[in-house]
Design a protein around this motif. Structure first.
Motif, PDB file in Angstrom:
ATOM      1  N   LEU A 163      49.522  50.950  44.106  1.00 28.19           N
ATOM      2  CA  LEU A 163      49.799  49.429  43.931  1.00 28.19           C
ATOM      3  C   LEU A 163      50.867  49.715  42.449  1.00 28.19           C
ATOM      4  CD1 LEU A 163      49.668  46.249  43.574  1.00 28.19           C
ATOM      5  CD2 LEU A 163      47.317  46.862  42.037  1.00 28.19           C
ATOM      6  N   VAL A 164      51.821  49.014  42.702  1.00 34.23           N
ATOM      7  CA  VAL A 164      52.802  48.835  41.562  1.00 34.23           C
ATOM      8  C   VAL A 164      53.064  47.606  41.094  1.00 34.23           C
ATOM      9  CG1 VAL A 164      55.144  49.718  40.748  1.00 34.23           C
ATOM     10  CG2 VAL A 164      53.711  51.253  42.356  1.00 34.23           C
ATOM     11  N   VAL A 165      53.244  47.442  39.896  1.00 34.96           N
ATOM     12  CA  VAL A 165      53.211  45.900  39.423  1.00 34.96           C
ATOM     13  C   VAL A 165      54.609  45.845  38.731  1.00 34.96           C
ATOM     14  CG1 VAL A 165      52.408  43.810  38.070  1.00 34.96           C
ATOM     15  CG2 VAL A 165      50.867  45.477  39.434  1.00 34.96           C
ATOM     16  N   GLY A 166      55.367  44.583  38.997  1.00 32.47           N
ATOM     17  CA  GLY A 166      56.789  44.773  38.379  1.00 32.47           C
ATOM     18  C   GLY A 166      56.550  44.328  37.055  1.00 32.47           C
ATOM     19  N   GLU A 167      55.552  43.449  36.899  1.00 28.73           N
ATOM     20  CA  GLU A 167      55.510  42.620  35.369  1.00 28.73           C
ATOM     21  C   GLU A 167      54.112  42.074  35.563  1.00 28.73           C
ATOM     22  OE1 GLU A 167      58.404  40.073  32.755  1.00 28.73           O
ATOM     23  OE2 GLU A 167      57.103  38.858  34.161  1.00 28.73           O
ATOM     24  N   ALA A 168      53.340  42.333  34.193  1.00 28.22           N
ATOM     25  CA  ALA A 168      51.959  41.604  34.203  1.00 28.22           C
ATOM     26  C   ALA A 168      51.717  41.484  32.522  1.00 28.22           C
ATOM     27  CB  ALA A 168      50.932  42.916  34.591  1.00 28.22           C
ATOM     28  N   GLN A 169      51.028  40.129  32.707  1.00 27.59           N
ATOM     29  CA  GLN A 169      50.331  39.763  31.389  1.00 27.59           C
ATOM     30  C   GLN A 169      49.539  40.937  30.682  1.00 27.59           C
ATOM     31  OE1 GLN A 169      48.202  36.310  32.125  1.00 27.59           O
ATOM     32  NE2 GLN A 169      49.887  35.297  32.729  1.00 27.59           N
ATOM     33  N   VAL A 170      49.831  41.253  29.414  1.00 28.18           N
ATOM     34  CA  VAL A 170      48.827  42.081  28.701  1.00 28.18           C
ATOM     35  C   VAL A 170      47.795  41.183  27.987  1.00 28.18           C
ATOM     36  CG1 VAL A 170      48.896  43.861  26.901  1.00 28.18           C
ATOM     37  CG2 VAL A 170      50.808  43.592  28.228  1.00 28.18           C
ATOM     38  N   VAL A 171      46.788  41.172  28.566  1.00 31.78           N
ATOM     39  CA  VAL A 171      45.761  40.342  27.872  1.00 31.78           C
ATOM     40  C   VAL A 171      44.597  40.921  27.306  1.00 31.78           C
ATOM     41  CG1 VAL A 171      46.234  38.603  29.900  1.00 31.78           C
ATOM     42  CG2 VAL A 171      44.604  40.344  30.198  1.00 31.78           C
ATOM     43  N   VAL A 172      43.947  40.286  26.450  1.00 32.36           N
ATOM     44  CA  VAL A 172      42.670  41.013  26.040  1.00 32.36           C
ATOM     45  C   VAL A 172      41.348  40.123  26.113  1.00 32.36           C
ATOM     46  CG1 VAL A 172      41.488  41.465  23.574  1.00 32.36           C
ATOM     47  CG2 VAL A 172      44.006  41.969  24.123  1.00 32.36           C
ATOM     48  N   ALA A 173      40.653  40.295  27.099  1.00 36.23           N
ATOM     49  CA  ALA A 173      39.513  39.566  27.553  1.00 36.23           C
ATOM     50  C   ALA A 173      38.314  40.340  27.266  1.00 36.23           C
ATOM     51  CB  ALA A 173      39.691  39.203  28.845  1.00 36.23           C
ATOM     52  N   PRO A 174      37.396  40.483  26.229  1.00 35.91           N
ATOM     53  CA  PRO A 174      36.464  41.248  26.015  1.00 35.91           C
ATOM     54  C   PRO A 174      35.085  40.925  26.676  1.00 35.91           C
ATOM     55  CG  PRO A 174      36.813  39.951  24.087  1.00 35.91           C
ATOM     56  CD  PRO A 174      38.163  39.864  25.103  1.00 35.91           C
ATOM     57  N   ARG A 175      34.954  39.861  27.110  1.00 33.77           N
ATOM     58  CA  ARG A 175      33.896  39.467  27.905  1.00 33.77           C
ATOM     59  C   ARG A 175      34.131  39.427  29.395  1.00 33.77           C
ATOM     60  NH1 ARG A 175      31.374  34.002  24.734  1.00 33.77           N
ATOM     61  NH2 ARG A 175      30.013  34.569  26.420  1.00 33.77           N
ATOM     62  N   TRP A 176      35.189  39.931  29.842  1.00 37.28           N
ATOM     63  CA  TRP A 176      35.516  39.975  31.196  1.00 37.28           C
ATOM     64  C   TRP A 176      35.400  41.248  31.916  1.00 37.28           C
ATOM     65  CZ3 TRP A 176      38.613  35.672  34.098  1.00 37.28           C
ATOM     66  CH2 TRP A 176      38.448  34.598  33.501  1.00 37.28           C
ATOM     67  N   LEU A 177      35.143  41.437  33.274  1.00 37.11           N
ATOM     68  CA  LEU A 177      34.911  42.788  33.534  1.00 37.11           C
ATOM     69  C   LEU A 177      36.154  43.043  34.342  1.00 37.11           C
ATOM     70  CD1 LEU A 177      33.076  44.883  34.476  1.00 37.11           C
ATOM     71  CD2 LEU A 177      32.599  43.679  36.640  1.00 37.11           C
ATOM     72  N   THR A 178      36.645  44.201  33.670  1.00 35.37           N
ATOM     73  CA  THR A 178      38.016  44.877  34.258  1.00 35.37           C
ATOM     74  C   THR A 178      37.621  45.431  35.536  1.00 35.37           C
ATOM     75  OG1 THR A 178      38.986  44.622  31.920  1.00 35.37           O
ATOM     76  CG2 THR A 178      40.064  46.147  33.800  1.00 35.37           C
ATOM     77  N   LEU A 179      38.450  45.112  36.451  1.00 36.62           N
ATOM     78  CA  LEU A 179      38.126  46.122  37.876  1.00 36.62           C
ATOM     79  C   LEU A 179      39.313  46.823  37.876  1.00 36.62           C
ATOM     80  CD1 LEU A 179      37.085  43.229  40.512  1.00 36.62           C
ATOM     81  CD2 LEU A 179      35.818  44.610  39.183  1.00 36.62           C
TER      82      LEU A 179
END
Lengths: 602, 286
Positions: free
Chosen positions: A398-414
């Motif tokens: 998977l290659v992404v052209g642009e993505a938000q740089v987010v901070v979500a400490p209580r979310w589960l990053t997959l």
């Protein structure tokens, strides 16, 4: 070598009388001959008057001295000190994850543990802790070898991921002030480091036996636009040679065809096949004639959903990919009127989150998520291991052209690319939310092989238990129970074993074995009503049989003496003595080194 | 049956001879010390009244004027005394069994040659007198007597033999079948010289010729009961063999001095044939 009773060597003095007996002239056997005239004339020198003779070191004398020495040694009780891994109290933490089933790792660990606990005593107590997905104590402070052996023998490798951290915490919880507890990890180490590494007060015995393994990495329902049921099968070959294998499918245990797949070495093979099955049917796939090192992952089961189709509303820009996806996933539709059960927000403003929502790069971030900037040209570097949503979904391309740089400490990053999260799971206002930080049209996700599976699983996850009657999760995931008041829950295990739970049980956690768990409720009158059916799957990552060393700081013992065990040589010395006696008897009677006496007759 | 038919047939074709003149009572085939009526001239002697005038050599009377009477050889039978040692030591290693066969063989030779045969058995100091005979018709009696002889007794051999040799007025050959395992075997052999010769058949067992004893032993004499301690070794065996050789050598020398033939006979099945061969070589048999 040391001796428990050095005074026993005093009996070595018996060697003196033994030697004296050999120096005494023996009474000669009388042999009658026709005449002694010639013998007298021969003047053969014989000493006659002196009762002593010169000591002759015969093989018989040497053997008898050796026998005496062996018995003296036995009485002196020689011993040696052997370091043992057992301290005053040792918690044996057995990893029962799926990978421990490979090439007999768990059996080796059990054998080694049984050897360790063969001579338990008041000074060496052990606790047995099963480190599966849900760690539990099988035996606490065991001192009876029979009970400890029974507990160890009851261990079986499951299909889930071991919670070693939880097991270590459980072990430490057994510590008492008067009895220091050391932890012995019997594990392959898994594939991920433990949060608390190096583990203090612990030692590790690593089991890394490996063998060729061909695994069912994924067995799920594939999106279909034809209104039929299609099953998706993914096989992974962890061996060094290409394998051709036949997978037999069954619907409710009745044969439903088979397919043959060639799986390259260290590669995978995927196949989507239509299958004649309807809602509620149990689909099973089993690899035929697949003798490999891990049998548990050679089969898989799923249950076709039976709930009515749920409406999915796509907001924002939308894309043909999303619409096709929703249309293809069984149990979901984007056609129809009414209140949608799930919302997909593709770009645009942040919608009100009052139902399960799939957010795709919204203009504003939801509560608990902070977006700072955008990052471009991102490639995936991390996929959360053991995550059922990502089972058999390979996003490494998977290659992404642009993505938000987010901070979500209580979310589960997959999934993330470096430090930039790409796919996250969370909850807002009590509703499940999946968050894609990138526009899927600005990535190659839609053309990834795993996209339909990923989309179907996210929809299923968002729908929760309402989507289907059967929950499909990784082995070890507890089954939620809704036991009616006054009723008992009864669980039929994958192997056919039936467990009855105590009244009021809210969940059933013994789900380490992959397969189908059927729950039924029994009321006070004995009437049986059906409960949930759950499928627990073998975690695909465990099929790889990864192993690693867990950093530890060594066992803590109260004193060095506590980890030393005395082993006596007595059995060996006695065996040696008996063997020498047998040889001495043989030499004495057969006289192999001495001239034979002729029988003189007239 | 002591002698097989084949051996008996062979013995009937042989004759015992003696190098010395015999003194006997009856005519026979052997030269006697007596003067007799044979054709062989022996000697002259002075005429005494009463002599047969026909034996006066007239030629000598005419030439020398002396009256001399011609004497001729006498041929008499050979008194044969066969002495079998039946002392206890002969009971070992088949010596008695073989000894009886050898004695029987000599008896048969004598009977076949028309000689007077008398058999004796000596058991140390005891002497048993057996039957006598001059013809093969007596063989069954003599054979039966030999066969039933038990072994036993012991003691010195010389006095008994000396007594046997000296008795009677006849002078014949003496055949001694013995192991000679008596301390006085030397003097016993010396005493044989006063007879008309004879044969010593020295019978020794295989175990005596090559002892197979091993270890430390206490050897007991079967006759005297005396004991000797022996520690067998290579050196001990070497010494024993030397003593045995000296014993046989001395026996042969004393026999020779006494004018009798000596044959060392191992007590084996081949003993009869070995004895016949040995006696043929010494011309005791023709």
């Amino acid at each position: 070598m040391s001796f428990l009773i050095p005074a026993g060597f005093g009996l070595a003095a018996l060697a003196g009388p033994l030697i004296v007996l050999y120096m005494l002239r023996s009474r000669r056997p009388r042999v009658e001959v026709p005449s002694i005239m010639l013998w007298e004339k021969a003047e053969i020198p014989v000493s006659s008057a002196v009762p002593w003779q010169k000591l002759r070191w015969t093989p018989l004398l040497l053997l008898q001295l050796a026998v005496l020495a062996a018995f003296v040694l036995t009485l002196a009780r020689p011993f040696y000190r052997e370091r043992t891994l057992l301290g005053p109290h040792t918690a044996l933490v057995f990893d029962t994850s799926g990978s421990m089933g490979m090439a007999g790792r768990l059996e080796t660990a059990k054998t080694q543990a049984l050897s360790l606990v063969s001579d338990l005593s008041e000074a060496n107590q052990v606790s047995i802790i099963e480190a599966g997905p849900n760690p539990r104590v099988l035996l606490a402070f065991g001192r009876d070898p029979a009970l400890v052996t029974e507990a160890i023998n009851s261990l079986e490798a499951g299909g889930g991921v071991a919670d070693l951290s939880g097991a270590v915490r459980l072990a430490r919880g057994l510590a008492t002030p008067d009895r220091p507890t050391s932890v012995l990890l019997l594990t392959d180490g898994g594939s991920q480091p433990l949060p608390e590494e190096p583990v203090e007060g612990a030692e590790m015995l690593r089991y890394d036996d490996f063998g060729d393994n061909l695994a069912v990495a994924a067995w799920s329902l594939a999106p279909s636009t034809e209104g039929t049921t299609r099953a998706f099968l993914n096989l992974v070959n962890y061996g060094a040679e290409t394998r051709t294998v036949r997978a037999e499918m069954a619907v409710n245990d009745l044969p439903a065809g088979s397919i043959e797949l060639e799986v390259p070495a260290q590669g995978s093979a995927r196949e989507t096949t239509p299958i004649d099955a309807g809602p509620g049917d149990r689909l099973t796939v089993r690899l035929l004639d697949n003798a490999d090192s891990l049998p548990l992952d050679d089969s898989a089961t799923l249950i076709v959903g039976s709930a009515p189709e749920q409406l999915v509303s796509v907001l924002g820009e939308g894309s043909p990919f999303l619409e096709a996806l929703v249309d293809a996933v069984p149990g979901f539709t984007n056609q129809g009127e009414g209140t949608p059960a799930i919302v997909i927000s593709d770009g645009g403003p942040l919608p009100t989150i009052d139902r399960p929502t799939w957010l795709i790069a919204p203009e504003a971030t939801p509560e608990g998520v902070t977006a700072s900037q955008f990052a471009g040209n991102l490639a995936v570097t991390y996929q959360r291991p053991g995550e059922p949503i990502l089972d058999a979904v390979d996003l490494s391309g998977l290659v992404v052209g642009e993505a938000q740089v987010v901070v979500a400490p209580r979310w589960l990053t997959l999934v993330r690319a470096g430090d930039v999260p790409l796919i996250l799971l969370g909850e807002i206002n009590g509703q499940r939310v999946a968050y894609f930080t990138f526009d899927i049209t600005k990535s190659n996700l839609p053309v990834q092989v795993g996209f339909p599976i990923l989309g179907a699983r996210i929809l299923s996850w968002l729908a929760g238990a309402t989507s289907i009657n059967a929950s499909t999760d990784a082995a070890g995931t507890p089954i939620g129970l809704a036991t009616p008041a006054g009723s008992l829950a009864r669980v039929t295990m994958p192997g056919g074993e039936v467990r009855e739970l105590v009244e009021g049980s809210a969940q059933f956690a013994d789900t380490d074995q992959p397969g189908v768990y059927e729950v039924s409720y029994i009321d006070a009158e004995g009437a049986v009503t059906g409960g949930p059916v759950a499928v627990r799957t073998f975690v695909a990552d465990e099929s790889a049989g990864a192993s690693r060393d867990i950093a530890t700081t060594g066992a803590v013992t109260a004193a060095e003496e506590a980890s030393v065990r005395i082993r006596e040589w007595a059995p060996w010395v006695i065996a040696l003595a008996l063997a020498l006696m047998a040889i001495e008897w043989w030499v004495g009677h057969q006289r192999p080194f001495l001239p034979r006496r002729k029988v003189v007759t007239s | 049956m002591l002698l097989p038919a084949e051996l008996r047939g062979r013995l009937e074709r042989l004759s015992l001879v003696t190098r010395r003149r015999v003194i006997a009572q009856w005519a026979g085939r052997h030269r006697s010390r007596h003067k007799g009526e044979s054709l062989d001239f022996a000697d002259y002697r002075q005429y005494v009244p009463g002599d047969d005038f026909r034996r006066i050599d007239h030629n000598l009377w005419a030439r020398l004027g002396v009256l001399l009477v011609r004497q001729f050889e006498a041929e008499e039978e050979l008194p044969l005394r066969v002495v079998l040692d039946v002392s206890k030591s002969m009971g070992f290693y088949r010596k008695a069994e073989i000894g009886k066969v050898l004695a029987g063989m000599i008896v048969y030779l004598g009977l076949a040659g028309g000689d007077r045969v008398q058999v004796y058995a000596v058991g140390g100091t005891s002497l048993q007198v057996g039957p006598a005979g001059r013809h093969l018709s007596r063989w069954p009696q003599l054979e039966a007597w030999l066969e039933q002889l038990p072994t036993g007794g012991g003691g010195e051999l010389a006095p008994t033999l000396r007594k046997l040799v000296g008795e009677g007025t006849t002078r014949g050959a003496l055949i001694l079948v013995s192991d000679l395992l008596s301390p006085d075997f030397g003097s016993a052999l010396d005493g044989l010289g006063i007879g008309a010769g004879g044969i010593i058949l020295h019978v020794l067992g295989e175990e005596e010729l090559d002892p197979g004893l091993a270890g430390d032993l206490r050897l007991a004499d079967s006759e005297s009961g005396g004991e000797v301690e022996v520690s067998t070794s290579e050196e001990a065996m070497r010494r024993y063999r030397a003593a045995l050789e000296a014993f046989a050598t001395e026996a042969a020398a004393r026999a020779r001095r006494a004018g009798v033939d000596y044959v060392l006979v191992p007590a084996t099945d081949d003993a009869p044939m070995n004895v016949l061969s040995a006696l043929s070589r010494t011309e005791a048999l023709v």
